[in-house]
Design a protein around this motif. Structure first.
Motif, short mmCIF file in Angstrom:
data_model
loop_
_atom_site.label_atom_id
_atom_site.label_comp_id
_atom_site.label_asym_id
_atom_site.label_seq_id
_atom_site.Cartn_x
_atom_site.Cartn_y
_atom_site.Cartn_z
N GLN A 51 -14.23 -0.87 -3.79
CA GLN A 51 -13.64 -1.90 -4.65
C GLN A 51 -12.28 -1.45 -5.17
OE1 GLN A 51 -15.95 -4.28 -7.47
NE2 GLN A 51 -14.60 -3.60 -9.12
N THR A 52 -12.19 -0.18 -5.57
CA THR A 52 -10.92 0.34 -6.08
C THR A 52 -9.84 0.30 -5.00
OG1 THR A 52 -12.03 1.79 -7.67
CG2 THR A 52 -9.78 2.37 -7.05
N VAL A 53 -10.19 0.71 -3.79
CA VAL A 53 -9.22 0.70 -2.69
C VAL A 53 -8.83 -0.72 -2.32
CG1 VAL A 53 -8.88 1.26 -0.24
CG2 VAL A 53 -9.93 2.94 -1.77
N ASP A 54 -9.82 -1.60 -2.20
CA ASP A 54 -9.54 -2.99 -1.83
C ASP A 54 -8.62 -3.66 -2.85
OD1 ASP A 54 -11.12 -2.69 0.40
OD2 ASP A 54 -12.84 -3.80 -0.40
N LEU A 55 -8.90 -3.45 -4.13
CA LEU A 55 -8.06 -4.03 -5.17
C LEU A 55 -6.66 -3.43 -5.13
CD1 LEU A 55 -10.57 -4.18 -8.18
CD2 LEU A 55 -9.57 -6.13 -6.97
N SER A 56 -6.58 -2.14 -4.83
CA SER A 56 -5.28 -1.48 -4.76
C SER A 56 -4.44 -2.00 -3.61
CB SER A 56 -5.47 0.04 -4.61
OG SER A 56 -6.10 0.59 -5.74
N MET A 57 -5.08 -2.54 -2.57
CA MET A 57 -4.35 -3.05 -1.41
C MET A 57 -4.03 -4.54 -1.54
SD MET A 57 -6.34 -1.06 1.69
CE MET A 57 -5.41 -1.93 2.94
N THR A 58 -4.70 -5.23 -2.46
CA THR A 58 -4.50 -6.68 -2.56
C THR A 58 -3.87 -7.12 -3.88
OG1 THR A 58 -6.77 -6.95 -3.38
CG2 THR A 58 -6.42 -7.19 -1.00
N THR A 59 -3.95 -6.28 -4.90
CA THR A 59 -3.38 -6.62 -6.20
C THR A 59 -1.86 -6.57 -6.14
OG1 THR A 59 -5.26 -5.82 -7.47
CG2 THR A 59 -3.15 -5.84 -8.59
N LYS A 60 -1.21 -7.62 -6.62
CA LYS A 60 0.24 -7.68 -6.60
C LYS A 60 0.82 -7.51 -8.00
CE LYS A 60 0.53 -10.55 -2.46
NZ LYS A 60 1.06 -11.80 -1.86
N ASN A 61 1.93 -6.80 -8.06
CA ASN A 61 2.61 -6.65 -9.35
C ASN A 61 3.63 -7.76 -9.52
OD1 ASN A 61 4.73 -5.93 -7.71
ND2 ASN A 61 5.07 -3.92 -8.62
N GLN A 62 4.50 -7.64 -10.50
CA GLN A 62 5.43 -8.72 -10.81
C GLN A 62 6.46 -8.96 -9.72
OE1 GLN A 62 5.11 -5.79 -12.24
NE2 GLN A 62 6.93 -5.12 -13.38
N THR A 63 6.64 -8.00 -8.82
CA THR A 63 7.59 -8.18 -7.71
C THR A 63 6.87 -8.45 -6.40
OG1 THR A 63 7.69 -5.79 -7.29
CG2 THR A 63 9.32 -6.71 -8.82
#
Length: 377
Positions: free
Chosen positions: A315-327
């Protein structure tokens, strides 16, 4: 390569590229010739109950029982633990998993060998009358966050709720306190369950002259929002894990660490006192709250404290690959390569600790009810 969230991570990579080619010295066998092996552990932040298990393991002699002389290196705003480890200035480090994985992607040779915190302690806190009860409610709001990689779960929660952090909210750089929320300069503030949230409950409500209560606030808990990521873990030097002596040392270090955290589970007040004596600037009631809340993140541990759960890691890895920041950039651009984590050494340490009579599961753990005082004194 995509931009990462943190300039400090990019800066760390430069250090790694400059220092990563040095030969790694062989690690002497722990306790050889009766001498204690010196060990440096880099902490993620200033001394507080977040690190009580390590402090207790030093104070109570649990590391010395393993033939180790452990020196704790205090963290701070400008210290990146995984960089300190990767550049050979520490033997082990405590760091949040997504931050460390971002550093690994940029070249840091580190491996998670013990996932001490099994649960996330990150909140986003708002006033009760704000109407903010879920991540989607942050749309159009002023949202505080600390940056430095602490914002990944917040961005993951917003991404999951269909919000664009760069367009749908106003991001505000938050200090490492809750003053901006208390002064109503922002609508929602980042807080750790064991630290900043308590600061709200230690503040005086000017309307009543009494301390604020949990009923005055609403909490977005990323565990229930489904965007929590793994946090405090013990990281080791990947290259040195090829050295049998370092492997043995790692097992011993983890065995002492397990005993330290079990001690703090069963002796919260004593560990609170150890942390205060270590020089923490936070008060005694605040540190007892913190010890209690940190214990909730560690215990109970069904499989054994420190064992890395594959589903939580994924879950941590998946979120790290799909979560987008402000840019629009993500924490990770690809799956972690190489030995990102291993349960080999923590399992050996758990077996050793269990044989020695240490309760490695804490199935009977019950959190306390802690009464906070003004200012956390």
């Amino acid at each position: 390569m995509k931009k990462l969230f943190l300039p400090v991570v990019a800066a760390s990579a430069l250090i790694l590229s400059a220092c990563g080619t040095a030969d790694t010295p062989s690690t002497p066998a722990p306790g050889a010739s009766g001498a204690l092996t010196p060990i440096k552990l880099q902490l993620q932040w200033f001394y507080q109950a977040q690190f009580a298990g390590y402090i207790a393991a030093v104070d109570q002699g649990f590391y010395k029982e393993q033939g180790l002389d452990v020196q704790l290196l205090e963290g701070g705003v400008d210290i990146v633990p995984q960089t300190v480890l990767a550049t050979g200035k520490a033997d082990y480090a405590v760091a949040w998993v997504p931050k460390a994985l971002a550093s690994r992607e940029q070249g840091a040779g580190i491996t998670d060998v013990g996932q001490i915190f099994a649960r996330s302690g990150t909140y986003q806190v708002a006033w009760k009358d704000s109407g903010i009860t879920k991540a989607a409610d942050l749309k159009g709001k002023k949202v505080g966050n600390w940056g430095f990689g602490n914002e990944f779960e917040l961005f993951a929660g917003m991404t999951k709720a269909g919000l664009d952090p760069g367009k749908d909210v106003t991001l505000v750089q938050q200090q490492f306190d809750m003053q901006a929320l208390l002064k109503k300069e922002i609508d929602a503030a980042q807080a750790m369950s064991y630290n900043e949230y308590a600061q709200l409950l230690e503040a005086t409500n000017p309307a009543t002259g009494k301390l604020y209560t949990p009923e005055d606030f609403s909490i977005l808990d990323w565990k229930t929002e489904g965007s929590s990521m793994l946090q405090d873990a013990v990281w080791a030097n990947t290259e040195k894990l090829n050295d049998p002596a370092y492997q043995q040392q790692t097992v011993k270090f983890l065995a002492g660490t397990i005993k330290g955290w079990a001690y703090c589970r069963d002796n919260a007040e004593k560990c609170r006192d150890l942390v205060v004596a270590k020089g923490s600037k936070l008060g005694k009631s605040h540190q007892l709250w913190q010890m209690n809340e940190v214990n909730k993140l560690v215990w109970p541990s069904t499989a054994g404290v420190g064992l890395i759960n594959e589903a939580d890691w994924k879950q941590t890895v998946d979120l790290s690959m799909t979560t987008k920041n402000q840019t629009g950039d993500t924490v990770l651009t690809k799956q972690p390569e190489g030995l990102a984590y291993t349960n080999d050494y923590i399992q050996q340490a758990l077996n050793q600790a269990k044989t020695a009579g240490v309760d490695i599961n804490g199935a009977a753990f019950q959190p306390q009810t802690v009464t906070l005082t003004a200012g956390g004194a």
